[in-house]
Write a protein that holds these residues in place. Structure first.
Motif, short mmCIF file in Angstrom:
data_model
loop_
_atom_site.label_atom_id
_atom_site.label_comp_id
_atom_site.label_asym_id
_atom_site.label_seq_id
_atom_site.Cartn_x
_atom_site.Cartn_y
_atom_site.Cartn_z
N ARG A 100 0.83 -1.20 0.00
CA ARG A 100 0.00 0.00 0.00
C ARG A 100 0.86 1.25 0.00
N ALA A 101 1.93 1.24 0.78
CA ALA A 101 2.83 2.40 0.81
C ALA A 101 3.43 2.66 -0.57
N ILE A 102 3.79 1.61 -1.28
CA ILE A 102 4.41 1.75 -2.60
C ILE A 102 3.38 2.15 -3.65
N ALA B 259 10.27 1.95 1.84
CA ALA B 259 9.21 0.94 1.77
C ALA B 259 9.61 -0.18 0.82
N LEU B 260 10.26 0.15 -0.29
CA LEU B 260 10.73 -0.87 -1.23
C LEU B 260 11.76 -1.79 -0.59
N VAL B 261 12.68 -1.20 0.18
CA VAL B 261 13.70 -2.02 0.85
C VAL B 261 13.05 -2.90 1.92
N TYR B 262 12.13 -2.34 2.68
CA TYR B 262 11.47 -3.14 3.72
C TYR B 262 10.67 -4.29 3.11
N ARG B 263 9.97 -4.04 1.98
CA ARG B 263 9.25 -5.13 1.33
C ARG B 263 10.24 -6.16 0.79
N ALA B 264 11.34 -5.68 0.23
CA ALA B 264 12.38 -6.60 -0.26
C ALA B 264 12.93 -7.45 0.87
N ASP B 265 13.18 -6.83 2.03
CA ASP B 265 13.69 -7.59 3.19
C ASP B 265 12.69 -8.67 3.58
N ALA B 266 11.40 -8.30 3.66
CA ALA B 266 10.38 -9.27 4.05
C ALA B 266 10.33 -10.42 3.06
N ARG B 267 10.42 -10.12 1.77
CA ARG B 267 10.42 -11.17 0.75
C ARG B 267 11.68 -12.04 0.86
N ARG B 268 12.80 -11.42 1.18
CA ARG B 268 14.03 -12.21 1.36
C ARG B 268 13.90 -13.14 2.55
N TYR B 269 13.33 -12.66 3.63
CA TYR B 269 13.17 -13.49 4.82
C TYR B 269 12.36 -14.75 4.53
N ALA C 105 12.56 -10.20 -4.22
CA ALA C 105 13.27 -9.26 -3.35
C ALA C 105 14.27 -8.44 -4.16
N ILE C 106 15.00 -9.08 -5.05
CA ILE C 106 15.99 -8.37 -5.86
C ILE C 106 15.32 -7.33 -6.75
N VAL C 107 14.15 -7.64 -7.29
CA VAL C 107 13.40 -6.65 -8.08
C VAL C 107 13.12 -5.41 -7.24
N ASP C 108 12.70 -5.61 -6.00
CA ASP C 108 12.42 -4.47 -5.12
C ASP C 108 13.68 -3.70 -4.78
N TYR C 109 14.77 -4.40 -4.49
CA TYR C 109 16.03 -3.69 -4.21
C TYR C 109 16.45 -2.85 -5.41
N ASN C 110 16.28 -3.40 -6.62
CA ASN C 110 16.62 -2.64 -7.83
C ASN C 110 15.77 -1.38 -7.93
N ALA C 111 14.48 -1.51 -7.62
CA ALA C 111 13.59 -0.34 -7.69
C ALA C 111 13.99 0.70 -6.65
N VAL D 246 23.13 -3.69 0.59
CA VAL D 246 23.36 -4.79 1.52
C VAL D 246 22.28 -5.86 1.37
N GLY D 247 21.02 -5.42 1.33
CA GLY D 247 19.93 -6.38 1.19
C GLY D 247 20.03 -7.18 -0.10
N ARG D 248 20.34 -6.48 -1.20
CA ARG D 248 20.47 -7.19 -2.48
C ARG D 248 21.66 -8.15 -2.44
N GLY D 249 22.73 -7.73 -1.79
CA GLY D 249 23.88 -8.64 -1.66
C GLY D 249 23.52 -9.89 -0.89
N LEU D 250 22.75 -9.74 0.19
CA LEU D 250 22.33 -10.91 0.98
C LEU D 250 21.43 -11.83 0.16
N ALA D 251 20.54 -11.25 -0.65
CA ALA D 251 19.69 -12.08 -1.51
C ALA D 251 20.52 -12.83 -2.55
N HIS D 252 21.46 -12.13 -3.18
CA HIS D 252 22.35 -12.79 -4.16
C HIS D 252 23.15 -13.91 -3.49
N GLU D 253 23.63 -13.64 -2.27
CA GLU D 253 24.42 -14.66 -1.57
C GLU D 253 23.58 -15.91 -1.33
N LYS D 254 22.31 -15.73 -0.93
CA LYS D 254 21.43 -16.88 -0.72
C LYS D 254 21.17 -17.66 -2.00
#
Length: 435
Positions: free
Chosen positions: A37-39, A48-58, A65-71, A84-92
């Motif tokens: 809704r925020a987005i 908000a994009l990073v927080y949604r990306a984090d939640a999707r990564r979790y 999640a990477i799509v959101d980090y890119n946005a 950092v969040g995108r790096g953690l997603a790539h690492e996973k």
């Protein structure tokens, strides 16, 4: 009619804040709905994009999640949290070079530009050190989309293993500032590892004994010279263990105490709770529990490092039965105030913030005022992270505890954040040095 930009921003911020509140409750489904809704209101809301990306990564939705980090980075190209969040997603996902590039990018950004920049920088440097170590990285399963229990989470079974020989380190693009020289030998290292599970006057804890056994085994495997494992200690036995440990610490370079069990903060002082404590009233704490200052005193003879690790930040189980007593109000002059005014002793949630000086570190499984979660797989999420990380070669101790912090954050969907107090002057110290 178009709403003023100020109200749009305010509404987006409100949804973002509520989403974070839902995440901290363990309801990632509701959190993502709020971030959506925020987005919708403000498509360029980078936070908000990073927080949604984090939640999707979790929850394991790594590509989304990477799509959101890119946005988020399209909206704010210098946002450390997004890198950092995108790096953690790539690492996973096993995209190690992409992860490395994201972490390296953070090291070149201004660490003071955002409130979160310094933390992102510490995470990036720790992740680069872990990748350079050549050791296998822990596999952290996705978090549940909605927590079943507010006090516990599923945890994997863990087995402590010896330090893996590192592969040749890969150079990073961004060089750090010159670091203090590491010592050739860590010297004599000793540890007292305590797990209090079988409480006599409140319910037993499932994790502490297994946590202590796992930590003790790990410390022995990485070469600690003397590791004492003690479980289910009464107040008398706990004092005896600390007294004996203090004598040995005077002849040691490292002295470490790991404690898993109940802890409590009363009037700004933290206490470890022995298994025989009754705590019928709040004033009983000073007679039946052990202040953490006394634990630190048992380590003060160590020459290089004094380390306390506390997985004791659980909810206070004595609270329902603990009678609140009062203490006289004291005026600034030191004299008792006139009349019948009185103050009730304050009892905190979790443990309270500590001050540390010298070559000392105090590590909490959950930062001050926060409650640590129990693990449903036999070990707490904090102990799992410690056991999995402690044998990583060539990672300086502050960075290693940053890795532990990040692993716990990942496993708990950000609901539990370990915290390290203090800093180490002089030479770098390592649980396991590079070969």
């Amino acid at each position: 009619m178009t709403a003023p930009s100020g109200s749009i921003s305010k509404n987006a911020t409100a949804y973002t804040g509520r989403g974070e509140t839902n995440r901290l409750k363990g309801d990632l489904e509701a959190a993502i709905i709020d971030f959506n809704r925020a987005i919708e209101i403000n498509p360029g809301a980078a936070l908000a994009l990073v927080y949604r990306a984090d939640a999707r990564r979790y929850v394991g939705e790594l590509d989304r999640a990477i799509v959101d980090y890119n946005a988020a980075l399209a909206a704010r190209p210098d946002f450390p949290l997004a890198f950092v969040g995108r790096g953690l997603a790539h690492e996973k996902l096993g995209h190690i070079e992409q992860a490395r590039q994201d972490f390296e990018k953070v090291t070149g950004l201004n660490p003071y530009q955002y409130d979160t920049s310094a933390g992102a920088l510490r995470t990036a440097r720790a992740r680069l050190a872990a990748l350079d170590s050549g050791a296998p990285q822990p596999v952290i399963p996705p978090a549940p989309k909605k927590a079943v229990n507010q006090y516990s989470i599923p945890t994997p079974d863990v087995v402590s293993t010896p330090a893996a020989p590192p592969s040749p380190p890969q150079k990073t693009v961004q060089a750090e500032k010159p670091r203090p020289k590491a010592s050739a030998s860590p010297g004599r290292r000793i540890a007292l590892v305590i797990g209090n599970s079988a409480y006599r006057n409140v319910g037993a804890l499932a994790n502490p004994q297994k946590d202590a056994e796992g930590i003790a085994s790990s410390l022995r495997r990485i070469g600690f010279d003397d590791v004492v494992l003690a479980v289910d200690l009464s107040r008398e036995k706990l004092l005896e263990a600390l007294r004996s440990f203090a004598d040995r610490a005077e002849k040691s370079d490292w002295a470490m105490v790991y404690y898993a069990g109940h802890g409590i903060e009363v009037n700004g002082q933290n206490y470890l709770i022995p298994v025989d404590a009754r705590l019928a009233a709040d004033r009983d704490v000073q007679f039946e529990a052990i202040p953490t200052d006394q634990v630190m005193a048992a380590l003060e003879g160590a020459r290089k490092l004094r380390l306390i690790v506390l997985d004791a930040c659980r909810d206070n189980p004595f609270a329902p039965q603990m009678r609140k007593t009062t203490v006289p109000v004291v005026e600034a002059s030191g004299r008792s105030a006139a009349g019948d005014r009185a103050a009730t002793r304050s009892i905190g949630r979790g443990l309270g913030e500590v001050r540390v000086s010298g070559a000392s570190l105090v590590v909490f499984a959950a930062k001050h005022g926060q409650v640590a979660l129990d693990g449903e797989g036999g070990n707490s999420p904090f102990a799992v992270a410690m056991i999995q990380r402690i044998a990583t070669p060539g990672v300086e101790i502050n960075k290693l505890f940053r890795l532990v912090r990040d692993d716990v954050m990942e496993a708990t969907a950000g609901r539990q954040e370990p915290y390290t107090y203090g800093s180490l002057p002089g030479e770098d110290l390592f649980f396991v040095a590079s070969n």
